[in-house]
Design an enzyme around this catalytic site. Structure first.
Site, PDB file in Angstrom:
ATOM      1  N   TYR A 133       0.891  -1.179   0.000  1.00 20.82           N
ATOM      2  CA  TYR A 133       0.000   0.000   0.000  1.00 20.82           C
ATOM      3  C   TYR A 133       0.918   1.215   0.000  1.00 20.82           C
ATOM      4  CZ  TYR A 133      -4.264   2.534   1.625  1.00 20.82           C
ATOM      5  OH  TYR A 133      -5.365   3.352   1.760  1.00 20.82           O
ATOM      6  N   HIS A 138      -2.436   7.665  -3.185  1.00 15.23           N
ATOM      7  CA  HIS A 138      -3.580   6.747  -3.108  1.00 15.23           C
ATOM      8  C   HIS A 138      -4.045   6.576  -1.668  1.00 15.23           C
ATOM      9  CE1 HIS A 138      -6.202   3.328  -3.762  1.00 15.23           C
ATOM     10  NE2 HIS A 138      -5.483   2.613  -2.905  1.00 15.23           N
ATOM     11  N   GLU A 204      -7.363  -1.741  -9.695  1.00 14.05           N
ATOM     12  CA  GLU A 204      -6.280  -1.007  -9.048  1.00 14.05           C
ATOM     13  C   GLU A 204      -5.043  -1.143  -9.929  1.00 14.05           C
ATOM     14  OE1 GLU A 204      -5.577  -1.744  -4.945  1.00 14.05           O
ATOM     15  OE2 GLU A 204      -7.559  -1.072  -4.331  1.00 14.05           O
ATOM     16  N   GLU A 206      -1.437  -1.363 -10.565  1.00 14.30           N
ATOM     17  CA  GLU A 206      -0.275  -1.729  -9.763  1.00 14.30           C
ATOM     18  C   GLU A 206       0.814  -2.338 -10.644  1.00 14.30           C
ATOM     19  OE1 GLU A 206      -1.030  -3.828  -6.131  1.00 14.30           O
ATOM     20  OE2 GLU A 206      -3.106  -3.141  -5.975  1.00 14.30           O
ATOM     21  N   GLN A 245     -15.432  -4.813   0.326  1.00 12.49           N
ATOM     22  CA  GLN A 245     -14.218  -4.436   1.056  1.00 12.49           C
ATOM     23  C   GLN A 245     -14.533  -3.494   2.219  1.00 12.49           C
ATOM     24  OE1 GLN A 245     -11.376  -2.324  -1.354  1.00 12.49           O
ATOM     25  NE2 GLN A 245      -9.877  -2.121   0.284  1.00 12.49           N
ATOM     26  N   TYR A 249     -13.363  -4.844   5.992  1.00 13.88           N
ATOM     27  CA  TYR A 249     -11.929  -4.629   6.200  1.00 13.88           C
ATOM     28  C   TYR A 249     -11.531  -4.263   7.632  1.00 13.88           C
ATOM     29  CZ  TYR A 249     -11.823   0.543   6.349  1.00 13.88           C
ATOM     30  OH  TYR A 249     -11.956   1.855   6.703  1.00 13.88           O
ATOM     31  N   SER A 262      -6.930 -11.400  -9.407  1.00 15.21           N
ATOM     32  CA  SER A 262      -5.960 -10.371  -9.783  1.00 15.21           C
ATOM     33  C   SER A 262      -5.356 -10.794 -11.116  1.00 15.21           C
ATOM     34  CB  SER A 262      -4.852 -10.227  -8.741  1.00 15.21           C
ATOM     35  OG  SER A 262      -5.372  -9.854  -7.481  1.00 15.21           O
TER      36      SER A 262
END
Length: 422
Positions: A133, A138, A204, A206, A245, A249, A262
């Site tokens: 993270y 972000h 996302e 990445e 989420q 979470y 993913s």
């Protein structure tokens, strides 16, 4: 080889202008053709160099590499040979593919396949997967949305690379479709959750690195040693169900909102290919603890983009970001991951977390681009989005460029399908 010579290299294999795969790149992947067994290959221009075929012709004999590593359906055995072998093999491949070297060129029909006619497979057997993270922008954006501006970053965020352990079995290669997940959701204004398919599907943007060694339980890797243990990088789409989420979470972090899928690009670009694109990362303040300190440029200038393509429509680029924006670099991520003695294995995957910049068009998720669904994202053809709809295709691309040289990753492209009915 000096940088000037490196930039001027040409191959006897035709490489179109603006190709992601010049001779300076040579990323590794696993491919198959016409129902043949999957095997290792190298991308060069619009072709794939079949490493199994090259090995059987004896071109790697001088490297003393066990020929059977080129018969495998994953790259793990090849990667496990270590950095000296990676370097020697790369040097040999550049020699064989260089313009003016007729040795392998005379056997092109035996060793080259068109990428368009090949099927790409997951390049490594992924034992473990960790998602960091590491983008301050972000993390701050999400923090503002969820906790307010005064509590955007948690107190620990600038002291350590925050991460969670994800699900490796649901990481898939580009071209694999993803079904909308189902789970518990707390609707706005309600006190009790309901079970339904996610209505806030997101991507996302990445990058991820792949480890190239096994370490012993109890062993730590320093920031100075980290790149000896990193084989290369891929583009990584961490699909996210934001409504699932958000409900789940607290207190232990992501679970069902993340582990349903993913997607990664099929080609692993090595750090050697990215060497000319090293840059300094963001200034870190406050000063980090000694084990997270490092020397030199540990980040890379890698341009990133995300395109969204509704079914039957043109794609629209909705995000342009850069890997260099990450606050925590790969060396720090790996050092922190192992500082407690956690062992790593060949083929482990470490994702960066969403990579956002300071400008709104550089935000690496729809959660940020639509600011939690409050803003509308306009697409070509007049369609709009706040989150993903069924049959939308998400396309992520990455490349570095300098003095006319482009080192690219290809793309990771996947379509979101409706939830599977019970």
């Amino acid at each position: 080889m000096n940088e000037v010579d490196f930039f001027q290299l040409k191959s006897w294999v035709e490489v179109p202008a603006h190709s992601d795969f010049p001779i300076q790149n040579l990323p590794y992947g696993i491919f198959s053709t016409d129902g043949t067994t999957a095997r290792p290959g190298i991308a060069i221009g619009e072709h794939i160099l079949d490493l199994q075929a090259v090995a059987k012709l004896g071109y790697f004999d001088e490297l003393a590499i066990d020929i059977h590593v080129f018969d495998q359906e994953v790259l793990n055995p090849l990667i496990a040979l270590g950095k000296p072998v990676w370097q020697a093999l790369r040097k040999k491949l550049i020699e064989l593919l260089s313009e003016g070297n007729p040795s392998l060129a005379s056997k092109a029909d035996q060793v080259l396949y068109k990428q368009a006619e090949a099927t790409m497979h997951l390049p490594v057997q992924i034992g473990d997967y960790t998602d960091f993270y590491s983008s301050e922008e972000h993390a701050s954006n999400v923090g503002v949305m969820f906790r307010g501006k005064d509590n955007a970053l948690m107190p620990n965020w600038k002291h350590l690379p925050v991460a969670y352990h994800g699900r490796s079995s649901s990481i898939v290669v580009s071209g694999t479709d993803i079904h909308r997940p189902k789970g518990q959701v707390l609707p706005p204004g309600e006190e009790k959750p309901v079970f339904r398919s996610s209505k806030r599907m997101d991507f996302e943007l990445e990058m991820a690195f792949i480890t190239g060694s096994n370490t012993a339980l109890g062993q730590s890797i320093s920031t100075a040693e980290a790149e000896e243990h990193i084989f290369g990088m891929v583009v990584f789409n961490d699909w996210s169900a934001r409504d699932i989420q958000r409900w789940e979470y607290v207190p232990l972090g992501p679970f069902l909102g993340k582990n349903f899928g993913s997607s990664i690009s099929p080609w692993i670009v090595t750090l050697a290919a990215l060497e000319p694109f090293r840059v300094k990362g963001p200034e870190q303040n406050p000063e980090v603890l000694p084990y997270l300190q490092y020397d030199g440029n540990k980040s890379f200038d890698i341009q990133l983009e995300v395109a969204l393509q509704p079914q039957g429509a043109e794609e629209t680029v909705i995000c342009q970001s850069n890997f260099k924006y990450l606050y925590w670099n790969m060396a720090q991520q790996l050092a922190h991951h192992t500082v407690n003695g956690c062992n790593i294995r060949v083929g482990d995957m470490m994702a960066s977390g969403t990579i956002s910049g300071k400008q709104p068009d550089s935000f690496g998720s729809m959660l940020e681009l639509s600011w939690g669904g409050k803003n509308t994202i306009h697409l070509q053809g007049g369609e709009t989005r706040t989150f993903l709809e069924d049959y939308d295709t998400v396309i992520m691309r990455a490349h570095s460029s300098k003095f006319g040289l482009r080192i690219g990753f290809g793309e990771v492209k996947s379509q979101l399908l409706p939830a599977i009915k019970e």
